[in-house]
Design a protein around this motif. Structure first.
Motif, PDB file in Angstrom:
ATOM      1  N   ASP A  66      21.509 -66.669  23.694  1.00 18.42           N
ATOM      2  CA  ASP A  66      20.487 -66.344  24.686  1.00 18.42           C
ATOM      3  C   ASP A  66      20.260 -67.501  25.656  1.00 18.42           C
ATOM      4  N   ARG A  67      20.572 -68.718  25.270  1.00 22.07           N
ATOM      5  CA  ARG A  67      20.452 -69.874  26.155  1.00 22.07           C
ATOM      6  C   ARG A  67      21.757 -70.170  26.887  1.00 22.07           C
ATOM      7  N   ALA A  68      22.875 -69.845  26.258  1.00 24.93           N
ATOM      8  CA  ALA A  68      24.167 -70.137  26.878  1.00 24.93           C
ATOM      9  C   ALA A  68      24.529 -69.116  27.953  1.00 24.93           C
ATOM     10  N   LEU A 127      27.717 -75.204  27.546  1.00 21.98           N
ATOM     11  CA  LEU A 127      26.854 -75.652  26.463  1.00 21.98           C
ATOM     12  C   LEU A 127      26.021 -76.856  26.864  1.00 21.98           C
ATOM     13  N   LEU A 128      26.571 -77.681  27.722  1.00 21.10           N
ATOM     14  CA  LEU A 128      25.797 -78.822  28.199  1.00 21.10           C
ATOM     15  C   LEU A 128      24.635 -78.368  29.068  1.00 21.10           C
ATOM     16  N   GLY A 129      24.885 -77.384  29.938  1.00 23.62           N
ATOM     17  CA  GLY A 129      23.802 -76.850  30.757  1.00 23.62           C
ATOM     18  C   GLY A 129      22.751 -76.129  29.951  1.00 23.62           C
ATOM     19  N   ALA A 130      23.146 -75.567  28.792  1.00 28.13           N
ATOM     20  CA  ALA A 130      22.186 -74.873  27.934  1.00 28.13           C
ATOM     21  C   ALA A 130      21.472 -75.802  26.975  1.00 28.13           C
ATOM     22  N   GLY A 131      21.860 -77.085  26.959  1.00 30.44           N
ATOM     23  CA  GLY A 131      21.225 -78.029  26.045  1.00 30.44           C
ATOM     24  C   GLY A 131      21.655 -77.858  24.604  1.00 30.44           C
ATOM     25  N   LEU A 132      22.869 -77.344  24.397  1.00 29.09           N
ATOM     26  CA  LEU A 132      23.360 -77.090  23.035  1.00 29.09           C
ATOM     27  C   LEU A 132      24.489 -78.038  22.636  1.00 29.09           C
TER      28      LEU A 132
END
Length: 560
Positions: A66-68, A127-132
């Protein structure tokens, strides 16, 4: 420019893929099975991820998707990519999230992205943009230098860093090469051409070239080729606060090592007080610990030590160990810097890389310098003798110190120099006459020590089978070559008759009959002579030696 739609046939192809994903059987549910969060695996091994693995998890609810997904849509809109590209990247992102759940690591490590079959660099950005995404070395994984996943080419970090170099990506895209095992290097999962990977393909017909990976550094270039170069005599401007400490990572080793020149560094820092240099928290703690240990030292010496460690910590950082050569080179340029106490402190903390060249025995250095002046065969033979004395020969013996070997070598040096100056190229050419001539020119302690050194030299060479015979085996270790022969009585009588004075006759008798040295004859006194007992006391320093005279010496006329 790419269009939003992928075309009629592309959409129908993705519809077929979606239908296959929806018909996933129950046997696929164990693929990348989620584990407990935060659990550390006991054994780890590399995974082989394929498109089939991605299809097996197509309908699974993944944590973090949901964040990615919004980050992926933002990247698609930014780069204006097609839906087909978006679906392929989505497969890889979901596959990375499934690996993340299987590892039990909430922040995905950059190491896991290397296992993706493709689009690993784009998945890293999503994933970097999503903070994961978390990386152990740098806050931004895109800036981390890394090696190519396929050919191991070393790639510098930067904004456009990827997991595969540009040649490997172009190789895999050309003719839609299928992954497999290379017939030459036997690595699996690589795009193949004629059964070989990109690195082995140029050598596919040459069987003499070994299957080894050559070190290659990939330097990316722009559309117009390499970037602009500075003009002749000019240099790129260096930021004021740029130091090696800001560009090196913990544990990063130098690819090419060279001796550091500290002169520009000191010239740059001369105008700045050493107490105002910006240090990291770890560097400040290290300097404070050193200051606490040296607090009882004199003020001048204390400032030298603290100033040296502060410059090292500021310029090189404390994440990696210091080289002993760097500390001494820095202190040698300024009389207000000190090296030895700093090295002792860093060595005790395990932060010093010792330089073997700075801890060599001085006697060993002298021996090597002397051997360098001899012809090579002779130097090798004498070096083999030294190794035997050090206990490294075929027989076990007590090793001698380099100081003892240097003493032996000092007695042998004039002899070896004379032999080599006469044209001798190897000690196999030495004869018994050479040894005897060398001893005959000496006497006393020098003769004895040379005989001992020659016997040791040729005994070791015979054991090492470098000479055929041990010619020095029977050399006498002493001042004489045998028992002295007595003076014949008729010759002694003739010499006494030719003496002009009574003192001359007494001196001849003492020397020829009693072997009294000339120095003791000169110091003998008339008061020391006792004719009643036929004795003569000889003065030998603070000691006295009683000499018993025979009839001939006693019957000599008085000396007056």
């Amino acid at each position: 420019m790419r269009f939003e739609g992928g075309g009629r046939w592309v959409n129908s192809g993705w519809k077929r893929k979606l239908n296959r994903q929806r018909t996933v059987g129950p046997d696929q549910s164990a693929v990348l099975e989620p584990q407990a969060w935060g659990q550390i695996p006991l054994f780890t091994m590399a995974r082989t991820l394929t498109r089939d693995t991605a299809r097996a998890i197509a309908v699974r609810q993944l944590s973090g998707w949901d964040r990615a997904e919004p980050a992926l849509l933002a990247l698609v809109a930014e780069r204006r990519m097609s839906n087909a590209w978006r679906c392929q990247v989505a497969e890889m992102v979901r596959l990375a999230l499934a690996v993340r759940e299987a590892e039990g690591a909430k922040p995905t490590s950059g190491r896991l992205l290397r296992e993706l079959p493709k689009f690993a660099d784009v998945a890293c950005l999503v994933l970097l943009g999503a903070g994961l995404l978390a990386d152990e070395s740098l806050p931004d994984p895109r800036l981390a230098p890394r090696s190519c996943r396929d050919c191991n080419t070393w790639m510098p970090g930067g904004e456009h860093a990827a997991f595969r170099c540009d040649p490997c990506r172009n190789w895999s895209r050309r003719r839609h090469r299928q992954p497999g095992q290379c017939a030459r290097c036997r690595r699996e999962g690589l795009a193949l051409g004629a059964g070989h990977c990109r690195a082995c393909h140029p050598h596919r017909d040459d069987l003499s070239v070994p299957a080894a990976t050559q070190l290659v550094i990939h330097l990316p270039t722009g559309p117009g080729g390499p970037g602009p170069q500075p003009k002749a005599g000019e240099h790129w401007p260096v930021p004021v606060d740029a130091t090696p400490a800001t560009t090196l990572c913990r544990g990063q080793e130098a690819l090419f090592t060279m001796r550091r020149d500290w002169s520009p560094v000191l010239a740059r820092l001369r105008s700045r007080p050493w107490g105002e240099l910006p240090l990291t928290g770890a560097a400040t703690a290290l300097v404070e610990d050193f200051a606490e240990l040296r607090r009882d030292q004199k003020e001048s010496g204390f400032r030298k030590n603290i100033r040296t460690l502060t410059i090292l910590a500021y310029w090189l950082g404390v994440e990696n160990a210091f080289h002993e050569r760097d500390v001494h080179d820095l202190a040698r340029l300024d009389e207000h810097l000190a090296a030895k106490p700093v090295c002792q402190f860093l060595r005790a903390r395990g932060l010093l890389v010792d330089d073997p060249g700075m801890h060599r025995d001085r006697d060993l250095v002298w021996i090597e310098r002397v051997l360098a002046t001899l012809p090579r065969p002779v130097a090798e033979e004498v070096g083999a003798w030294a190794q035997v004395l050090r206990g490294r020969g075929p027989r076990e013996n007590e090793p001698r110190s380099w100081e003892s070997i240097r003493s032996y070598r000092g007695y042998l040096r004039p002899v070896l120099t004379a032999w080599t100056a006469g044209g001798m190229t190897t000690l196999r050419e030495v004869t018994a006459d050479h040894l005897q001539d060398a001893l005959d020119s000496l006497g006393g302690t020098a003769r004895r020590q040379l005989a001992i050194a020659l016997r040791s030299l040729f005994r070791a060479l015979k054991r090492e089978r470098l000479v055929f015979r041990d010619l020095a085996r029977h050399l006498p270790v002493g001042d004489v070559t045998g028992l002295p022969r007595p003076v014949p009585s008729d010759l002694l009588a003739g010499v006494l008759d030719q003496a002009a004075t009574p003192f001359a006759r007494l001196a001849i008798a003492l020397a020829a009959i009693h072997a009294v040295p000339a120095s003791e004859i000169r110091t003998a006194l008339t008061a020391d002579l006792n004719l009643a007992r036929s004795t003569l006391e000889l003065r030998r320093g603070l000691r006295r030696h009683t000499l018993y005279l025979e009839g001939l010496t006693t019957a000599l006329p008085p000396t007056g």
